[in-house]
Scaffold this active site. Structure first.
Site, mmCIF file in Angstrom:
data_model
loop_
_atom_site.group_PDB
_atom_site.id
_atom_site.type_symbol
_atom_site.label_atom_id
_atom_site.label_comp_id
_atom_site.label_asym_id
_atom_site.label_seq_id
_atom_site.Cartn_x
_atom_site.Cartn_y
_atom_site.Cartn_z
ATOM 1 N N HIS A 152 0.844 -1.205 0.000
ATOM 2 C CA HIS A 152 0.000 0.000 0.000
ATOM 3 C C HIS A 152 0.873 1.246 0.000
ATOM 4 C CE1 HIS A 152 -3.514 -2.493 0.794
ATOM 5 N NE2 HIS A 152 -2.880 -3.041 1.809
ATOM 6 N N ASP A 154 -1.553 8.686 -1.697
ATOM 7 C CA ASP A 154 -1.460 9.885 -2.543
ATOM 8 C C ASP A 154 -2.408 10.922 -1.947
ATOM 9 O OD1 ASP A 154 -2.043 11.873 -4.432
ATOM 10 O OD2 ASP A 154 -2.530 10.475 -6.051
ATOM 11 N N HIS A 206 -4.061 14.377 -2.420
ATOM 12 C CA HIS A 206 -4.290 15.408 -3.432
ATOM 13 C C HIS A 206 -3.964 16.803 -2.893
ATOM 14 C CE1 HIS A 206 -7.181 12.996 -6.243
ATOM 15 N NE2 HIS A 206 -6.114 12.312 -5.912
ATOM 16 N N HIS A 216 -5.796 8.753 -1.263
ATOM 17 C CA HIS A 216 -6.109 7.363 -1.619
ATOM 18 C C HIS A 216 -4.839 6.554 -1.844
ATOM 19 C CE1 HIS A 216 -5.215 7.878 -5.990
ATOM 20 N NE2 HIS A 216 -5.606 9.116 -5.779
ATOM 21 N N CYS A 217 -5.005 5.252 -1.826
ATOM 22 C CA CYS A 217 -3.913 4.339 -2.129
ATOM 23 C C CYS A 217 -3.722 4.312 -3.647
ATOM 24 C CB CYS A 217 -4.253 2.947 -1.593
ATOM 25 S SG CYS A 217 -2.843 1.827 -1.593
ATOM 26 N N HIS A 244 -7.543 -0.831 -5.393
ATOM 27 C CA HIS A 244 -7.467 -0.434 -3.979
ATOM 28 C C HIS A 244 -8.509 0.642 -3.650
ATOM 29 C CE1 HIS A 244 -3.512 -2.302 -2.511
ATOM 30 N NE2 HIS A 244 -3.774 -2.831 -3.695
ATOM 31 N N MET A 282 -10.059 2.155 -0.123
ATOM 32 C CA MET A 282 -8.824 2.761 0.373
ATOM 33 C C MET A 282 -8.716 4.227 -0.042
ATOM 34 S SD MET A 282 -5.438 0.590 0.787
ATOM 35 C CE MET A 282 -4.375 0.952 2.177
ATOM 36 N N HIS A 333 -27.387 16.143 -2.005
ATOM 37 C CA HIS A 333 -28.580 16.952 -1.775
ATOM 38 C C HIS A 333 -29.115 16.596 -0.398
ATOM 39 C CE1 HIS A 333 -32.381 18.982 -2.664
ATOM 40 N NE2 HIS A 333 -32.981 17.935 -2.120
ATOM 41 N N GLU A 375 -29.134 24.040 -3.869
ATOM 42 C CA GLU A 375 -30.038 22.899 -3.677
ATOM 43 C C GLU A 375 -29.294 21.573 -3.774
ATOM 44 O OE1 GLU A 375 -31.993 23.536 -8.040
ATOM 45 O OE2 GLU A 375 -32.826 21.901 -6.880
ATOM 46 N N THR A 376 -28.428 21.444 -4.766
ATOM 47 C CA THR A 376 -27.656 20.226 -4.976
ATOM 48 C C THR A 376 -26.277 20.652 -5.417
ATOM 49 O OG1 THR A 376 -29.610 18.946 -5.609
ATOM 50 C CG2 THR A 376 -27.491 18.108 -6.367
ATOM 51 N N HIS A 390 -28.122 12.810 -5.381
ATOM 52 C CA HIS A 390 -29.370 13.060 -6.102
ATOM 53 C C HIS A 390 -29.340 12.545 -7.542
ATOM 54 C CE1 HIS A 390 -33.301 14.827 -6.897
ATOM 55 N NE2 HIS A 390 -33.401 15.102 -5.609
HETATM 56 CU CU CU Z 1 -3.678 -0.022 -0.851
#
Ligand code: CU
Length: 336
Positions: A89, A92, A94, A129-130, A140, A145, A250, A273-274, A300
């Site tokens: 594993h 990352d 962002h 995330h992985c 993954h 993950m 929503h 609203e959304t 929604h």
């Molecule tokens: Cu992983």
């Protein structure tokens, strides 16, 4: 040289809750130490059908824990892969800059640990995330993950005029698409250990049609007895992570009073609203409850909400405001 910076430890907690944190940073930037363990575990994702998955997780939960820091803080993560794991594993972020979001510097095999430090220069909510490489990346991610980090401005959230915006609580949603392999009878297949479903999963994932798309790991993880609770007059910040698929949250019966789909440095959208959570993103929406009752928080795309699982509930207590809504005539038969 970071030796002059204060070090603080952030104790991560299970979703849908948020770790203890300040909304306005006190003092200069800090080094925020966190710890995560890559935990592979068999998880039931739908009690009704018995559908299960060998989930790949950070700290055992889907989504992984919410991390909260302020802009210009340093995140110092110790990431451990237990010796009994089946797989490699990494992570990352962002929100970070360089080395594939840290993914290039954090590959750990079972029995290994690594420490990564990065500076949170950008504000907003971000997914992590992985990403071990190639087809293992979506494998993954689609086994749970992923999670979110929120990077607050040092002086907290603000409206377009610069007035402070504060919340009473955070509700942290992780939208997860699963692609479970089926046997010849159409039943979900069961596997003995993590990774055994790899070939079947790649085939199911290639359809791009999830068998489940849920909040917080499983169908009903945030409904019924697990519903979120609030009071009329309370302000909740809804943080929504969706690592892989687009989503349109929503709040049925409510609104996004302030919505940050991107950076906290940009003025928030108002009266929404959304709102939109780009796949590969996390976003935040703030709402102050004005009526008691049950609110459904859904994707929604209502097919995904009702048939695939992406529904959560807030149960809100307090006085009813008859000015905002009144049942003038209860349903009755009529003539003619
Ligand atoms: Cu992983």
């Amino acid at each position: 040289d970071l030796s002059g910076l204060e070090r603080v430890r952030q104790e991560l907690v299970d979703p849908p809750f948020a770790p203890e944190h300040e909304q306005v940073a006190s003092g200069p930037p800090k080094i925020v130490e966190i710890e995560m363990v890559t935990h592979e575990r068999l998880m039931t994702i739908d009690e009704d059908t018995g559908a299960s998955i060998w989930a790949l997780t950070y700290n055992g939960s889907v989504p992984g824990p919410l991390i909260i820091v302020h802009q210009d803080d340093y995140v110092e993560l110790t990431l451990r892969n237990p010796v009994e794991s089946a797989m490699e594993h990494n992570i990352d972020f962002h929100a970070s800059t360089g080395a594939l979001g840290g993914g290039g510097l954090t590959h750990i095999y079972p029995g290994e640990e690594t420490v990564l430090r990065w500076k949170a220069t950008k504000t907003g909510c971000f997914t992590y995330h992985c990403a071990p490489g190639g087809a293992m990346i979506p494998y993954h991610v689609c086994h749970g993950m992923n999670g979110a980090i929120m990077v607050l401005p040092r002086d907290g959230l603000k409206d377009a005029e610069g007035n402070p915006l504060r919340y009473d609580s955070i509700a942290y949603f992780g939208e997860q698409d699963y692609y479970l392999p089926r046997d010849e009878n159409g039943d979900f297949k069961l596997y003995d250990t993590a990774g055994d479903d790899y070939a079947d999963s790649l085939e199911a994932m290639a359809t791009l049609v999830p068998t489940h798309q849920v909040f917080n790991g499983a169908v009903g993880a945030l409904t019924g007895a697990n519903a979120l609770k609030a009071q009329v007059g309370q302000t909740v910040l809804m943080v929504h992570n969706s690592c892989n698929v687009d989503s349109r949250p929503h709040l049925i019966g409510g609104h996004g009073n302030f919505v940050w789909e991107t950076s906290f440095t940009d003025p928030p959208l108002t009266g929404v609203e959304t709102w939109f959570v780009r796949g590969g993103c996390a976003a935040a929406a703030m709402y102050t409850f004005e009526q008691p009752g049950v609110y459904a928080y859904v994707n929604h795309n209502l097919i995904i909400a009702a048939l695939k699982g992406a529904t959560a509930h807030f149960v809100v207590e307090g006085p009813w405001d008859n000015d905002l809504m009144e049942q003038v005539v209860a349903p009755r038969p009529f003539e003619g």
